[in-house]
Design a protein around this motif. Structure first.
Motif, mmCIF file in Angstrom:
data_model
loop_
_atom_site.group_PDB
_atom_site.id
_atom_site.type_symbol
_atom_site.label_atom_id
_atom_site.label_comp_id
_atom_site.label_asym_id
_atom_site.label_seq_id
_atom_site.Cartn_x
_atom_site.Cartn_y
_atom_site.Cartn_z
ATOM 1 N N ALA A 64 41.013 24.853 19.100
ATOM 2 C CA ALA A 64 40.092 25.446 19.752
ATOM 3 C C ALA A 64 40.468 26.369 20.847
ATOM 4 O O ALA A 64 41.845 26.452 21.305
ATOM 5 N N VAL A 65 39.962 27.486 20.880
ATOM 6 C CA VAL A 65 40.303 28.614 21.680
ATOM 7 C C VAL A 65 39.301 28.818 22.879
ATOM 8 O O VAL A 65 38.006 29.197 22.644
ATOM 9 N N VAL A 66 39.674 28.630 24.138
ATOM 10 C CA VAL A 66 38.692 28.880 25.349
ATOM 11 C C VAL A 66 39.201 30.022 25.957
ATOM 12 O O VAL A 66 40.354 30.325 26.221
ATOM 13 N N ALA A 67 38.048 30.894 26.296
ATOM 14 C CA ALA A 67 38.448 32.153 26.777
ATOM 15 C C ALA A 67 37.544 32.497 27.879
ATOM 16 O O ALA A 67 36.254 32.090 28.005
ATOM 17 N N VAL A 68 37.897 32.945 29.248
ATOM 18 C CA VAL A 68 37.067 33.326 30.380
ATOM 19 C C VAL A 68 36.880 34.736 30.553
ATOM 20 O O VAL A 68 37.990 35.527 30.181
ATOM 21 N N LEU A 69 35.758 35.240 30.572
ATOM 22 C CA LEU A 69 35.488 36.567 30.528
ATOM 23 C C LEU A 69 35.112 36.960 32.106
ATOM 24 O O LEU A 69 34.252 36.046 32.632
ATOM 25 N N ASP A 70 35.104 38.301 32.593
ATOM 26 C CA ASP A 70 34.898 38.466 34.006
ATOM 27 C C ASP A 70 33.245 38.989 33.749
ATOM 28 O O ASP A 70 32.684 39.071 32.714
ATOM 29 N N HIS A 71 32.563 39.432 34.829
ATOM 30 C CA HIS A 71 31.314 40.184 34.965
ATOM 31 C C HIS A 71 31.178 41.260 34.049
ATOM 32 O O HIS A 71 30.100 41.528 33.547
ATOM 33 N N ARG A 74 35.355 41.590 30.240
ATOM 34 C CA ARG A 74 36.563 41.734 30.086
ATOM 35 C C ARG A 74 37.317 40.240 30.346
ATOM 36 O O ARG A 74 37.126 39.464 30.888
ATOM 37 N N LEU A 75 38.432 40.208 29.365
ATOM 38 C CA LEU A 75 38.951 38.726 29.397
ATOM 39 C C LEU A 75 39.956 38.587 30.587
ATOM 40 O O LEU A 75 40.921 39.274 30.627
ATOM 41 N N ALA A 76 39.676 37.584 31.271
ATOM 42 C CA ALA A 76 40.665 37.090 32.300
ATOM 43 C C ALA A 76 41.393 36.147 31.982
ATOM 44 O O ALA A 76 42.783 36.035 32.273
ATOM 45 N N ALA A 77 41.444 35.148 31.111
ATOM 46 C CA ALA A 77 42.485 34.246 30.486
ATOM 47 C C ALA A 77 41.925 33.532 29.284
ATOM 48 O O ALA A 77 40.667 33.567 28.920
ATOM 49 N N SER A 78 42.904 32.995 28.450
ATOM 50 C CA SER A 78 42.437 32.100 27.458
ATOM 51 C C SER A 78 43.651 31.330 27.019
ATOM 52 O O SER A 78 44.693 31.568 27.604
ATOM 53 N N ALA A 79 43.270 30.138 26.252
ATOM 54 C CA ALA A 79 44.345 29.227 25.828
ATOM 55 C C ALA A 79 43.893 28.530 24.433
ATOM 56 O O ALA A 79 42.657 28.456 24.213
ATOM 57 N N SER A 80 44.806 28.256 23.920
ATOM 58 C CA SER A 80 44.381 27.515 22.583
ATOM 59 C C SER A 80 45.168 26.258 22.325
ATOM 60 O O SER A 80 46.235 26.022 22.816
ATOM 61 N N PHE A 81 44.530 25.315 21.969
ATOM 62 C CA PHE A 81 45.034 23.846 21.633
ATOM 63 C C PHE A 81 44.452 23.182 20.508
ATOM 64 O O PHE A 81 43.318 23.512 19.960
ATOM 65 N N ILE A 82 45.265 22.210 20.163
ATOM 66 C CA ILE A 82 44.454 21.368 18.939
ATOM 67 C C ILE A 82 44.049 20.198 19.527
ATOM 68 O O ILE A 82 44.455 19.426 20.402
ATOM 69 N N SER A 83 42.756 19.798 19.076
ATOM 70 C CA SER A 83 42.069 18.741 19.497
ATOM 71 C C SER A 83 42.708 17.412 18.827
ATOM 72 O O SER A 83 43.036 17.353 17.943
ATOM 73 N N ARG A 110 33.984 27.658 44.928
ATOM 74 C CA ARG A 110 33.105 28.125 46.102
ATOM 75 C C ARG A 110 32.201 29.236 46.238
ATOM 76 O O ARG A 110 31.376 29.591 47.259
ATOM 77 N N ARG A 111 31.946 29.683 44.999
ATOM 78 C CA ARG A 111 30.899 30.818 44.682
ATOM 79 C C ARG A 111 29.628 30.315 44.711
ATOM 80 O O ARG A 111 29.419 29.055 44.370
ATOM 81 N N ARG A 112 28.580 30.956 45.504
ATOM 82 C CA ARG A 112 27.300 30.290 45.205
ATOM 83 C C ARG A 112 26.840 30.298 43.883
ATOM 84 O O ARG A 112 25.922 29.399 43.419
ATOM 85 N N SER A 113 27.090 31.367 43.041
ATOM 86 C CA SER A 113 26.693 31.149 41.423
ATOM 87 C C SER A 113 27.762 31.846 40.727
ATOM 88 O O SER A 113 28.610 32.681 41.184
ATOM 89 N N PRO A 114 28.144 31.539 39.555
ATOM 90 C CA PRO A 114 29.309 31.842 38.761
ATOM 91 C C PRO A 114 29.116 33.359 38.376
ATOM 92 O O PRO A 114 28.155 33.879 38.196
ATOM 93 N N VAL A 115 30.401 34.003 38.276
ATOM 94 C CA VAL A 115 30.670 35.266 37.879
ATOM 95 C C VAL A 115 31.387 35.631 36.878
ATOM 96 O O VAL A 115 31.378 36.654 36.189
ATOM 97 N N ARG A 116 31.937 34.358 36.361
ATOM 98 C CA ARG A 116 32.635 34.336 35.311
ATOM 99 C C ARG A 116 32.220 33.591 34.250
ATOM 100 O O ARG A 116 31.570 32.467 34.603
ATOM 101 N N THR A 117 32.635 33.986 32.876
ATOM 102 C CA THR A 117 31.751 32.800 31.629
ATOM 103 C C THR A 117 33.092 32.644 30.672
ATOM 104 O O THR A 117 33.747 33.266 30.522
ATOM 105 N N ALA A 118 32.774 31.553 30.413
ATOM 106 C CA ALA A 118 33.785 30.762 29.445
ATOM 107 C C ALA A 118 33.099 30.701 28.098
ATOM 108 O O ALA A 118 31.889 30.411 28.002
ATOM 109 N N VAL A 119 33.807 31.136 27.044
ATOM 110 C CA VAL A 119 33.462 30.985 25.556
ATOM 111 C C VAL A 119 34.494 30.150 24.983
ATOM 112 O O VAL A 119 35.645 30.035 25.224
ATOM 113 N N LEU A 120 33.924 29.738 23.599
ATOM 114 C CA LEU A 120 34.796 28.813 23.024
ATOM 115 C C LEU A 120 34.785 29.044 21.434
ATOM 116 O O LEU A 120 33.451 29.100 21.183
ATOM 117 N N LEU A 121 35.757 29.195 20.875
ATOM 118 C CA LEU A 121 35.898 29.572 19.538
ATOM 119 C C LEU A 121 36.488 28.338 19.081
ATOM 120 O O LEU A 121 37.801 28.041 19.350
#
Length: 212
Positions: A64-71, A74-83, A110-121
């Motif tokens: 699994a590869v989880v990635a966080v995109l900004d508004h 643009r990719l802010a961070a990602s990590a891969s791991f075996i389930s 702490r934000r009122r609404s999310p500004v970043r998005t997580a996607v999963l491959l």
């Protein structure tokens, strides 16, 4: 007269717990219709996102590869791991995703609404059709995003047939698990900088495991 053995109280209780556990696992997954109705934001250019994550993480089936995109996507961070989960359980997948998100990016609770998005491959065996395992990953991604203050983004599968954004009908033949004959990236090696182009500009990719 018929003779038999009545089940003991212990075995009856164990059966009840097992049935309850199975029922809970069934509720910890999302059907394709539920996912499509959840208002998941569309990626501007999913092919480039998939290509970049595949090049950076070189996932094999079970990864699994989880990635966080900004508004600006643009990719802010990602990590891969075996389930390591023995069963397709959204609760287990949620915990694994949340643990890796916490390691690579601070929460936005702490934000009122999310500004970043997580996607999963998710790279898996089989064909491109939806499976209960996919449904459990969808449930886990949605719940992990809620607990980390992120917007729940696309769920993408990578199989021998290619890649597919589930619930959107968008996909492609490359990359795929059929091309896994390429050498795996060395975990100790820092890859060369990699950029993905999006509609709003460059999308800088992080290290193979994680970066900010």
């Amino acid at each position: 007269m018929t003779f038999g053995f009545a089940p003991s109280a212990t075995s009856a209780a164990a059966s009840t717990l097992l049935s309850a556990g199975s029922a809970n696992r069934c509720t910890r997954m999302l059907e394709p219709a539920e996912w499509a109705a959840a208002g998941i934001p569309l990626l501007r250019n999913p092919r480039e996102v998939v290509d970049g994550l595949h090049e950076r993480h070189r996932p094999t089936p079970g990864t699994a590869v989880v990635a966080v995109l900004d508004h600006e996507e643009r990719l802010a961070a990602s990590a891969s791991f075996i389930s390591r989960a023995a069963l397709a359980d959204g609760w287990e997948f949620r915990n694994a995703l949340l643990a890796h998100l916490r390691r690579v990016v601070p929460h936005d609770l702490r934000r009122r609404s999310p500004v970043r998005t997580a996607v999963l491959l998710y790279c898996r065996d089989g064909d491109e059709r939806w499976t209960e395992e996919d449904g459990a990953w969808m449930w886990g991604l949605r719940d992990a995003c809620t607990l980390h203050g992120l917007r729940c983004g696309a769920y993408i599968t990578l199989t021998r047939a290619g890649w597919q954004v589930l619930g959107e009908g968008r996909g492609g033949r490359r990359p795929s698990t059929a091309a896994a004959s390429h050498p795996q990236a060395d975990p100790g090696r820092v890859p060369a900088p990699l950029s993905l182009r999006s509609g709003t500009g460059g999308l800088d990719m992080p290290r193979r495991t994680a970066a900010r």
